[in-house]
Design a protein around this motif. Structure first.
Motif, PDB file in Angstrom:
ATOM      1  N   ASN A   1     -84.908 -52.735 -25.404  1.00 48.64           N
ATOM      2  CA  ASN A   1     -85.163 -52.540 -23.973  1.00 48.64           C
ATOM      3  C   ASN A   1     -86.398 -51.700 -23.729  1.00 48.64           C
ATOM      4  N   LEU A   2     -86.512 -50.629 -24.514  1.00 45.86           N
ATOM      5  CA  LEU A   2     -87.666 -49.732 -24.352  1.00 45.86           C
ATOM      6  C   LEU A   2     -88.962 -50.470 -24.644  1.00 45.86           C
ATOM      7  N   LYS A   3     -88.935 -51.308 -25.684  1.00 43.89           N
ATOM      8  CA  LYS A   3     -90.168 -52.047 -26.019  1.00 43.89           C
ATOM      9  C   LYS A   3     -90.534 -53.012 -24.884  1.00 43.89           C
ATOM     10  N   SER A   4     -89.523 -53.654 -24.313  1.00 47.82           N
ATOM     11  CA  SER A   4     -89.810 -54.574 -23.199  1.00 47.82           C
ATOM     12  C   SER A   4     -90.317 -53.799 -21.985  1.00 47.82           C
ATOM     13  N   ILE A   5     -89.722 -52.636 -21.743  1.00 45.57           N
ATOM     14  CA  ILE A   5     -90.166 -51.808 -20.614  1.00 45.57           C
ATOM     15  C   ILE A   5     -91.627 -51.415 -20.828  1.00 45.57           C
ATOM     16  N   GLU A   6     -91.964 -51.040 -22.052  1.00 44.52           N
ATOM     17  CA  GLU A   6     -93.342 -50.609 -22.318  1.00 44.52           C
ATOM     18  C   GLU A   6     -94.306 -51.768 -22.095  1.00 44.52           C
ATOM     19  N   GLU A   7     -93.935 -52.961 -22.558  1.00 43.59           N
ATOM     20  CA  GLU A   7     -94.823 -54.124 -22.350  1.00 43.59           C
ATOM     21  C   GLU A   7     -95.063 -54.355 -20.865  1.00 43.59           C
ATOM     22  N   LYS A   8     -93.985 -54.233 -20.099  1.00 41.92           N
ATOM     23  CA  LYS A   8     -94.127 -54.429 -18.648  1.00 41.92           C
ATOM     24  C   LYS A   8     -94.984 -53.317 -18.046  1.00 41.92           C
ATOM     25  N   LEU A   9     -94.693 -52.071 -18.439  1.00 46.06           N
ATOM     26  CA  LEU A   9     -95.403 -50.940 -17.816  1.00 46.06           C
ATOM     27  C   LEU A   9     -96.897 -50.965 -18.113  1.00 46.06           C
ATOM     28  N   ARG A  10     -97.266 -51.532 -19.248  1.00 42.95           N
ATOM     29  CA  ARG A  10     -98.699 -51.635 -19.566  1.00 42.95           C
ATOM     30  C   ARG A  10     -99.410 -52.472 -18.498  1.00 42.95           C
ATOM     31  N   ARG A  11     -98.779 -53.583 -18.128  1.00 43.80           N
ATOM     32  CA  ARG A  11     -99.362 -54.438 -17.071  1.00 43.80           C
ATOM     33  C   ARG A  11     -99.366 -53.714 -15.736  1.00 43.80           C
ATOM     34  N   VAL A  12     -98.236 -53.035 -15.478  1.00 45.23           N
ATOM     35  CA  VAL A  12     -98.108 -52.317 -14.204  1.00 45.23           C
ATOM     36  C   VAL A  12     -99.160 -51.214 -14.131  1.00 45.23           C
ATOM     37  N   ALA A  13     -99.349 -50.481 -15.225  1.00 39.70           N
ATOM     38  CA  ALA A  13    -100.329 -49.379 -15.237  1.00 39.70           C
ATOM     39  C   ALA A  13    -101.732 -49.926 -14.998  1.00 39.70           C
ATOM     40  N   GLU A  14    -102.035 -51.070 -15.638  1.00 37.16           N
ATOM     41  CA  GLU A  14    -103.378 -51.644 -15.472  1.00 37.16           C
ATOM     42  C   GLU A  14    -103.707 -51.906 -14.002  1.00 37.16           C
ATOM     43  N   ARG A  15    -102.685 -52.291 -13.219  1.00 37.37           N
ATOM     44  CA  ARG A  15    -102.983 -52.608 -11.815  1.00 37.37           C
ATOM     45  C   ARG A  15    -102.643 -51.443 -10.870  1.00 37.37           C
ATOM     46  N   SER A  16    -102.328 -50.263 -11.443  1.00 39.61           N
ATOM     47  CA  SER A  16    -101.902 -49.151 -10.582  1.00 39.61           C
ATOM     48  C   SER A  16    -102.820 -47.937 -10.664  1.00 39.61           C
ATOM     49  N   ARG A  17    -104.031 -48.131 -11.113  1.00 42.07           N
ATOM     50  CA  ARG A  17    -104.970 -47.002 -11.175  1.00 42.07           C
ATOM     51  C   ARG A  17    -105.200 -46.417  -9.795  1.00 42.07           C
ATOM     52  N   GLY A  18    -105.209 -45.086  -9.722  1.00 41.73           N
ATOM     53  CA  GLY A  18    -105.585 -44.413  -8.471  1.00 41.73           C
ATOM     54  C   GLY A  18    -104.465 -44.270  -7.457  1.00 41.73           C
ATOM     55  N   ILE A  19    -103.289 -44.769  -7.760  1.00 40.55           N
ATOM     56  CA  ILE A  19    -102.210 -44.631  -6.767  1.00 40.55           C
ATOM     57  C   ILE A  19    -101.112 -43.688  -7.286  1.00 40.55           C
ATOM     58  N   ILE A  20    -100.297 -43.197  -6.356  1.00 39.37           N
ATOM     59  CA  ILE A  20     -99.102 -42.417  -6.740  1.00 39.37           C
ATOM     60  C   ILE A  20     -97.906 -43.077  -6.052  1.00 39.37           C
ATOM     61  N   PRO A  21     -97.160 -43.872  -6.777  1.00 35.43           N
ATOM     62  CA  PRO A  21     -96.071 -44.618  -6.122  1.00 35.43           C
ATOM     63  C   PRO A  21     -94.807 -43.810  -5.888  1.00 35.43           C
ATOM     64  N   TYR A  22     -94.112 -44.205  -4.828  1.00 29.88           N
ATOM     65  CA  TYR A  22     -92.786 -43.650  -4.513  1.00 29.88           C
ATOM     66  C   TYR A  22     -91.739 -44.759  -4.601  1.00 29.88           C
TER      67      TYR A  22
ATOM     68  N   GLY B   1     -75.699 -50.579 -33.115  1.00 26.78           N
ATOM     69  CA  GLY B   1     -76.064 -51.846 -32.473  1.00 26.78           C
ATOM     70  C   GLY B   1     -76.580 -51.602 -31.066  1.00 26.78           C
ATOM     71  N   LYS B   2     -75.865 -50.718 -30.342  1.00 23.68           N
ATOM     72  CA  LYS B   2     -76.271 -50.437 -28.961  1.00 23.68           C
ATOM     73  C   LYS B   2     -77.633 -49.762 -28.945  1.00 23.68           C
ATOM     74  N   ILE B   3     -77.831 -48.853 -29.890  1.00 28.71           N
ATOM     75  CA  ILE B   3     -79.110 -48.135 -29.913  1.00 28.71           C
ATOM     76  C   ILE B   3     -80.239 -49.110 -30.234  1.00 28.71           C
ATOM     77  N   MET B   4     -79.966 -50.096 -31.106  1.00 27.00           N
ATOM     78  CA  MET B   4     -80.990 -51.106 -31.396  1.00 27.00           C
ATOM     79  C   MET B   4     -81.326 -51.889 -30.125  1.00 27.00           C
ATOM     80  N   ASP B   5     -80.269 -52.269 -29.363  1.00 22.78           N
ATOM     81  CA  ASP B   5     -80.502 -53.004 -28.108  1.00 22.78           C
ATOM     82  C   ASP B   5     -81.359 -52.165 -27.171  1.00 22.78           C
ATOM     83  N   ILE B   6     -81.025 -50.870 -27.138  1.00 25.07           N
ATOM     84  CA  ILE B   6     -81.749 -49.985 -26.228  1.00 25.07           C
ATOM     85  C   ILE B   6     -83.202 -49.860 -26.667  1.00 25.07           C
ATOM     86  N   TYR B   7     -83.418 -49.826 -27.982  1.00 22.87           N
ATOM     87  CA  TYR B   7     -84.791 -49.749 -28.487  1.00 22.87           C
ATOM     88  C   TYR B   7     -85.559 -51.003 -28.050  1.00 22.87           C
TER      89      TYR B   7
END
Ligand code: GLY
Length: 417
Positions: free
Chosen positions: A50-71, A42-48
């Protein structure tokens, strides 16, 4: 038991093969074990999820983060160290996150960003004062990840140049890889830090791809030194060790980013925990595994003092100080998950950390660029409750490990000994 064997299966075998158990007891034990496995699933399913939600968010973040190296972030948006800070030690992590997401999804966008960052980091090779003990952090998640993905020749060269430079920092008298640089006055010639355990995989990798044992010989000599001088009797780790760079004599420990000299800076504990585990995985040496377990046991013991709270910046900070470091929790979770191959208790501790982080310290808000909050660069920094790019990197690595999908960047590619 050799490294890589799971203890869970052998423990279960001995329970069921023993003839002293009556059928009812066996059914009860089976019930308890299945219940535990169900909770885990059950926990691993929840974590999976989470990963899918993180990926959806990161796609948007990546689109607006071209050319930078964040800290880190300012008002929720990434800063950019590619301007004026190309040698900063964390510059490999955003590229590494892009490789993580590329391998998770196959999306070209992630790979493009990762390759852009890898090329930008070439500038660092021509700045000797910016080449230091952190070459593993910079080039493992970028060039080496790229090379492992498709055998790219330029990435291979970058990884090897970085490894050669790291190996060149070895002081044979003290058996340590020198940390940091100085202005040429030698004031830092005798410094070594626990963080460097995480850079050793670059050297193990270099030996693998060149069949030249010098790199891993240096890595193991540094690891042996760290076992002797950096790990205290109770399994906690010091941050900085000072040597006489001429004779190699160990002089003293220093406090660094923790609360005080003699205290237990949690990110340092996490670097030690994961770093010794990685040396064990690369070399098959039991002494590194035993050291990693000692550090992990102490970490888990100290976690127990603050159940239901985040990991503090330093385990020895005053009780009324609420400062946390989510990056330490994420890094420790990665090491604990690897140690979970040998004992379930480490896996369970990793789950506890990840549950806390994903339920309490993870932002899935697509307007923010960061994932984890409540991180700290150091105890005495005036930037408390920061975001840190490597906290996000190691969170993703831990979640991917948990669902069996992590791309081997710090850990060996295959053939756990
Ligand atoms: N390697 C530096 C740090 O952990 O902050």
């Amino acid at each position: 038991m050799t490294l890589g064997q799971s203890c869970t299966s052998s423990k279960m075998m001995s329970v069921f093969s023993g003839s002293i158990f009556c059928p009812l007891a066996s059914i009860l034990i089976y019930g308890i074990i299945s219940f535990k496995i169900d909770i885990r699933k059950g926990k691993i399913m929840d974590i999976y999820e989470n990963l899918k939600s993180i990926e959806e968010k990161l796609r948007r973040v990546a689109e607006r983060s071209r050319g930078i190296i964040p800290y880190s972030t300012v008002d929720g948006r990434f800063d950019d160290t590619s301007k004026g800070g190309i040698c900063w030690w964390t510059n490999g992590f955003f590229g590494g996150m892009m490789w993580q997401m590329y391998h998770f999804t196959g999306e070209k966008l992630y790979r493009e960003l990762a390759e852009e960052i890898e090329e930008k980091l070439d500038e660092n090779f021509m700045i000797p004062s910016g080449m230091d003990h952190d070459s593993g952090f910079k080039w493992l998640p970028t060039a080496v990840a790229h090379y492992k993905t498709d055998g790219n020749g330029r990435s291979f060269d970058r990884g090897l140049i970085a490894a050669e430079n790291l190996a060149g920092r070895f002081n044979p008298n003290g058996s340590f890889i020198r940390a940091w640089n100085d202005s040429g006055d030698g004031s830092r010639a005798g410094t070594a830090i626990i963080d460097c355990m995480m850079n050793l995989p670059l050297l193990y990798w270099a030996t693998e791809v060149t069949n030249d044992p010098r790199f891993s010989q240096i890595a193991t000599r540094h690891a042996d030194m760290a076992m002797e001088h950096f790990i205290r009797e109770n399994g906690s780790a010091i941050h900085i060790g000072i040597f006489n760079p001429e004779t190699g004599e160990f002089l003293r420990s220093d406090g660094g980013q923790g609360y005080a000299t003699g205290s237990s800076w949690t990110r340092g504990q996490a670097w030690a925990l994961y770093g010794f585990t990685l040396s064990a995985l690369y070399t098959g040496e039991k002494k590194y595994l035993e050291t990693a377990k000692r550090v992990a046991d102490n970490f888990i013991f100290r976690m127990g003092e603050r159940t239901g709270m985040g990991i503090p910046v330093d385990f020895d900070q005053p009780d009324d100080c609420m400062r946390e470091d989510s990056s330490a929790a994420a890094i420790a979770a990665c090491g604990l998950l690897e140690l979970g191959r040998y004992d379930e208790k480490y896996h369970d501790a990793a789950i506890e950390l990840l549950e806390f982080l994903t339920e309490n310290r993870l932002s899935l808000d697509e307007d923010n660029d960061y994932l984890l909050w409540n991180c700290a660069d150091s105890f005495w920094s005036n930037r408390s409750q920061m975001t840190l790019i490597y906290a996000d990197y190691f969170l993703i690595e831990a979640l991917l490990k948990l669902v069996g999908k992590d791309f081997p960047v710090f850990r060996p590619t295959e053939g756990i000994q």
